[in-house]
Scaffold this active site. Structure first.
Site, PDB file in Angstrom:
ATOM      1  CE  LYS A 262      -6.060  95.147 118.767  1.00 49.26           C
ATOM      2  NZ  LYS A 262      -4.733  95.463 118.262  1.00 49.26           N
ATOM      3  NE  ARG A 263     -12.237  96.879 113.878  1.00 48.33           N
ATOM      4  CZ  ARG A 263     -11.188  96.057 113.967  1.00 48.33           C
ATOM      5  NH1 ARG A 263      -9.982  96.562 114.116  1.00 48.33           N
ATOM      6  NH2 ARG A 263     -11.338  94.750 113.902  1.00 48.33           N
TER       7      ARG A 263
END
Ligand code: GLU
Ligand code: ZN
Length: 494
Positions: A262-263
């Site tokens: 997600k990062r």
């Protein structure tokens, strides 16, 4: 589409952070599966973790669904027979189910402290035994319970796993078996009474009569636990009594063969929206992460995907996320799947503030429409459009020193001067006549067209690359072209 069926799928994200591409792929496969089978697509918000969930993220999820064009049949925005579809509004249901699981002996109170659990885990590891929960509180005598409570301990609720293996046929991976020693009893309600994902997710799947659970491979280890819980729920009469079929979608790998996280910036859905991906093109690309419509074919619409989608054809191997490929798919959709009118309309947001560097009153829709078809075959993402047409709307061409130095070499002044005379003398201001004028100007200086037109392009557009030059000059008009050439000549002779 096959005949109407009872297929019911759900997409059930937790509202934490910004929507990411992994989430969108899960939504897509569920939605396509439901549509292919004429089933029902349920959208549910799993917001029982008050510490991590946010209203902002909830709004972002709904907004993303709208942008992507997912028309959920049931959900927080649509309602439906199983409302509410936000788990934070269903807390009473979970408390009731937990109590009934305890009553029926499918769950029990566990009084172990975190330190005690850790100590026993270490000991089990050292002895080479499975290190999950050891079942100690399965049999707590009334005296022990009284003693724990006198100590001020508050128990969690733990689900009692059956002592035999759990086997199921994964729609992507085939038959899988989990031995009981690898699936220990697990917590379903915190000591403070808050229900956990492990409880609320299967409870709602049961109550909402979900038939197929399609989700990421990272959740595979929770599946045997959930299957046991569905059976217990059936036993106490919660839900329709069935256990859904499961299909686990392959991991998505990012840069350096690491799981896309997600990062990672390329996983943010907002990035694609802001750069001007078409939602259908992004979905087309995301569908390729584990599925393919046919050999040697990678461009399709959502209708085409729905018609062809088959969960059994999803590949269990990790898929690789490739930004360049996503861009290529988007460029193809822009070029081949939009009419000129659709393309022009899709560009609108990028032709206005805050994306466009010109003022609203400088924008001329007719001029844009005249060049849009030429731009349509050249942009990768819609945001590319601004720099392709800014010369039309800005009072002066952008100042790009690099382009200037490249095009305005010694000799440029001479050919630009000749071109200026010929352009000024043209009886008709058409692309064809413009081209001929610049070509003959070049010939007089021993230059091919490409070399002769470079200073003209930079003088008029500010850049060395852009849309076909002579069509651009035609649309810009004689006065503005000549004024810009004069300004460039002035700079060259200064
Ligand atoms: N809320 C869960 C998640 O976002 C859903 C998992 C599932 O599909 O079962 O991970
Ligand atoms: Zn315990």
């Amino acid at each position: 589409m096959t005949s109407p069926s009872t297929v019911r799928v759900r997409f059930c994200p937790s509202p934490t952070g910004n929507p990411h591409v992994g989430l969108v792929r899960t939504a897509l496969f569920n939605w396509a599966y439901a549509r292919h089978h004429g089933g029902t697509a349920v959208f549910r918000i799993e917001d029982t973790d008050a510490a991590r969930d946010s209203e902002e993220s909830y709004t972002a999820l709904l907004d993303a669904m709208n942008w992507l064009g997912f028309d959920w049949d049931e959900g927080p925005a649509t309602g439906g027979p199983h409302a509410p579809y936000r788990q934070s509004q269903r807390m009473g249901i979970y408390a009731d189910v937990a109590a009934r699981l305890l009553d029926a002996g499918h769950a029990y109170h566990c009084y172990c402290t975190a330190e005690e659990l850790e100590e026993r885990r270490e000991a089990a590891r050292a002895a080479g035994r499975p290190s999950g929960y050891d079942g100690r509180c399965r049999t707590v005598t009334p005296e022990q319970r009284a003693a724990y409570e006198a100590e001020g301990r508050t128990p969690i609720v733990r689900f009692r796993m059956p002592d035999e293996p759990v086997t199921f046929t994964d729609l992507v991976r085939g038959e899988l078996t989990f031995a009981p020693e690898n699936v220990p009893d697990y917590g379903i309600v915190r000591a403070n009474g808050a229900p956990l994902y492990t409880l609320v997710n299967p409870v709602d799947d049961a109550l909402m009569e979900i038939t197929h659970v399609l989700r990421g491979e990272d959740l595979l280890s929770s599946t045997p636990r959930q299957i046991a819980l569905y059976r217990a729920l059936a036993d106490i009469g919660v839900g329709g009594g069935g256990v859904p079929a499961f299909g686990h979608l392959p991991y998505v790998m990012g840069q350096g063969n690491k799981k896309l996280s997600k990062r990672d910036p390329e996983s943010s859905l907002n990035l694609y929206r802001e750069r001007g991906f078409l939602p259908g093109a992004l979905l087309n690309y995301l569908a390729l992460l584990g599925w393919s419509i046919a050999e040697d074919r990678d461009i399709f619409s959502m209708d085409e995907m729905v018609a062809a989608f088959d969960i059994g054809a999803v590949n269990a191997n990790p898929a690789r996320f490739d930004l360049a490929k996503a861009e290529a798919v988007n460029a193809t959709h822009i070029r081949e799947r939009l009419t000129a009118e659709e393309f022009t309309a899709a560009c609108e947001p990028w032709l206005r503030a805050p994306y466009a560097p010109w003022k609203p009153e400088q924008y001329d829709p007719a001029a844009f429409a005249a060049l849009a078809p030429l731009a349509q075959t050249r942009v990768t993402v819609l945001s590319d459009i601004t720099e392709n047409v800014d010369f039309l709307f800005l009072d002066e061409p952008v100042a790009d020193e690099k382009s200037w130095q490249k095009a305005m070499k010694p000799g440029a002044e001479a050919v630009l001067g000749t071109a200026r005379e010929k352009l000024a003398a043209l009886p008709e201001w058409t692309a064809e006549a413009l081209k001929e004028a610049v070509q003959t100007a070049g010939e007089e200086h021993g230059l091919k067209l490409g070399k002769a037109q470079a200073p003209v392009r930079v003088a008029v557009t500010g850049r060395t690359v852009g849309l076909p030059l002579f069509e651009s000059l035609e649309v810009l008009g004689r006065d503005r072209v000549l004024a810009r050439v004069d300004a460039a000549l002035a700079r060259l002779t200064a």
